[in-house]
Design an enzyme around this catalytic site. Structure first.
Site, PDB file in Angstrom:
ATOM      1  N   TYR A 107      47.802  51.708  40.632  1.00  0.00           N
ATOM      2  CA  TYR A 107      47.651  52.011  42.052  1.00  0.00           C
ATOM      3  C   TYR A 107      48.144  53.436  42.317  1.00  0.00           C
ATOM      4  CZ  TYR A 107      46.372  47.156  42.307  1.00  0.00           C
ATOM      5  OH  TYR A 107      45.728  45.962  42.100  1.00  0.00           O
TER       6      TYR A 107
ATOM      7  N   ARG B 198      52.223  33.266  38.093  1.00  0.00           N
ATOM      8  CA  ARG B 198      51.181  32.244  37.992  1.00  0.00           C
ATOM      9  C   ARG B 198      51.739  30.825  38.049  1.00  0.00           C
ATOM     10  NH1 ARG B 198      48.596  34.895  32.733  1.00  0.00           N
ATOM     11  NH2 ARG B 198      50.820  35.325  32.485  1.00  0.00           N
TER      12      ARG B 198
END
Length: 408
Positions: A190, A344
């Site tokens: 990013y 997750r």
């Protein structure tokens, strides 16, 4: 998944001081993009339940999904922001819930750069900008062309605004919203990571070229935020080995250890001068974003960081891969200043802390639901021993809306 061994008698459940606050254990909910905010980037009722459920074990640290620092930082649908009063109000309700659970929150400030959607930016009257006009895929180049919003390099004036206006405003908003920590997202390809790495930073001004110049924006943001947030509530995330979003990592013209050693040395200099950050969050080379990397394909090792940065680390990246023994996790937390992040398995196990503590079976996650916009696979997970039934067809029609006053 094999039933994990109980970890309640390990260092994982020993309290640890992280900057200003003391946590009851060393399990962190790592930042996990989920696309369940409202259309105007205000946190939603779905997120209120989601973060409330995952902060149920007292003394936990919950890191938000990456959150847009400003409108210009955006360019993606249904991602939360922290740049309007409505955003602040929404996050405040979520933080009130987290704090009612006697847990702690960290906001992760995000800036997209070249991986933003140029069409969405165009619709919002915003340019498609990055450190340099280096598209990350041919598809992104084509999308920019079709939307009439070509990628261009930020001007020095715009960089000044990012450092001295956009990030400070976001940080002040985060404090007003009740966040305990502010984490600067400088990882995973990013904007700030794009400045750090030569393949995406081809500037010739004071923000490009040498490692000192490439790291300048990151360090100037940190310096700007320290007096606003307090160093003991400020943090940063780095991913030295990530190739996510076509970053070149070790194939770049400058080795990652050179770049990231410099950043860590500079952070340590600030710590030595009395401005020690709450933590440095490191992405392990076992993962590329939400995907595991096969052992024979893993490149790199974050051990160099421990020799430079003397403060607290949060390490994240597939800590369940060697369950039920958790040898890697136990080895890493043997360093008394290390916490471990899960994403997750924290998605599919809202009570993950309890399950790891007591050695209870972990519910497998469902990758296909990670980046949808509805409630299926979001707030449709049970605590251990619960047997609530969820109707996929019904939950798939439930979309983000305003957090009601009743919810709080």
């Amino acid at each position: 998944m094999t039933v994990p061994k109980p970890l309640k008698d390990t260092k994982l459940f020993k309290p640890i001081k992280v900057g200003k606050y003391e946590l009851d254990h060393r399990i962190v909910f790592a930042p996990t993009t989920r696309y369940r905010a409202q259309d105007d980037h205000t946190p939603s009722d779905l997120e209120y339940q989601y973060y409330g459920d995952r902060s149920q074990y007292p003394g936990s640290l919950i890191t938000t999904e990456a959150t847009f620092t400003s409108a210009q930082a955006g360019g993606e649908a249904n991602v939360p922001g922290i740049f309007t009063e409505k955003h602040v109000e929404g996050w405040k309700k979520i933080n009130d819930k987290i704090h009612a659970n006697k847990s702690f929150s960290a906001i992760q400030l995000w800036y997209q750069g070249r991986v933003a959607d140029p069409k969405i930016l165009k619709q919002e009257g915003l340019d498609y900008v990055a450190p340099s006009p280096v598209y990350y895929t041919e598809e992104s180049k084509q999308a920019a062309k079709e939307s009439g919003n070509p990628l261009r390099a930020l001007t020095e004036e715009e960089i000044y605004d990012i450092i001295h206006v956009q990030y400070p405003k976001a940080a002040r908003n985060a404090l007003a919203a009740g966040f305990d920590y502010v984490e600067v997202h400088s990882a995973h390809g990013y904007m700030l990571d794009q400045f750090l790495q030569p393949s995406t930073n081809q500037r010739s001004d004071k923000y490009g070229g040498s490692v000192e110049n490439r790291a300048r924006i990151v360090l100037e943001i940190i310096d700007e935020l320290i007096p606003i947030v307090g160093a003991d509530r400020l943090a940063i995330r780095l991913s030295p080995w990530a190739k996510f979003q076509n970053m070149l990592a070790e194939e770049d013209t400058v080795h990652p250890i050179t770049t990231f050693s410099y950043v860590l040395h500079e952070l340590q200099k600030r710590a030595d001068a009395g401005n020690k950050l709450a933590y440095v969050s490191l992405v392990e080379p076992r993962v590329q974003a939400s995907h595991d990397v096969a052992k024979d394909k893993q490149v790199g090792d974050n051990s160099f960081a421990s020799y430079i940065w003397k403060g607290t680390f949060i390490r994240a990246g597939s800590y369940t891969y060697d369950a039920p023994e958790f040898e890697t996790l136990l080895k890493d937390i043997d360093d008394d200043r290390t916490l471990v992040g899960f994403s997750r398995y924290y998605i599919s196990n809202p009570d993950l802390v309890k399950r790891l503590r007591d050695g209870l079976e972990l519910t497998p996650y469902e990758r296909a639901t990670f980046y949808n916009f509805d409630n299926w696979g979001y707030n449709t997970w049970n605590n251990y021993g619960e047997d609530k039934k969820f109707d996929k067809e019904k939950e798939s029609t439930i979309f983000p809306k305003e957090i009601s006053k009743v919810s709080t």
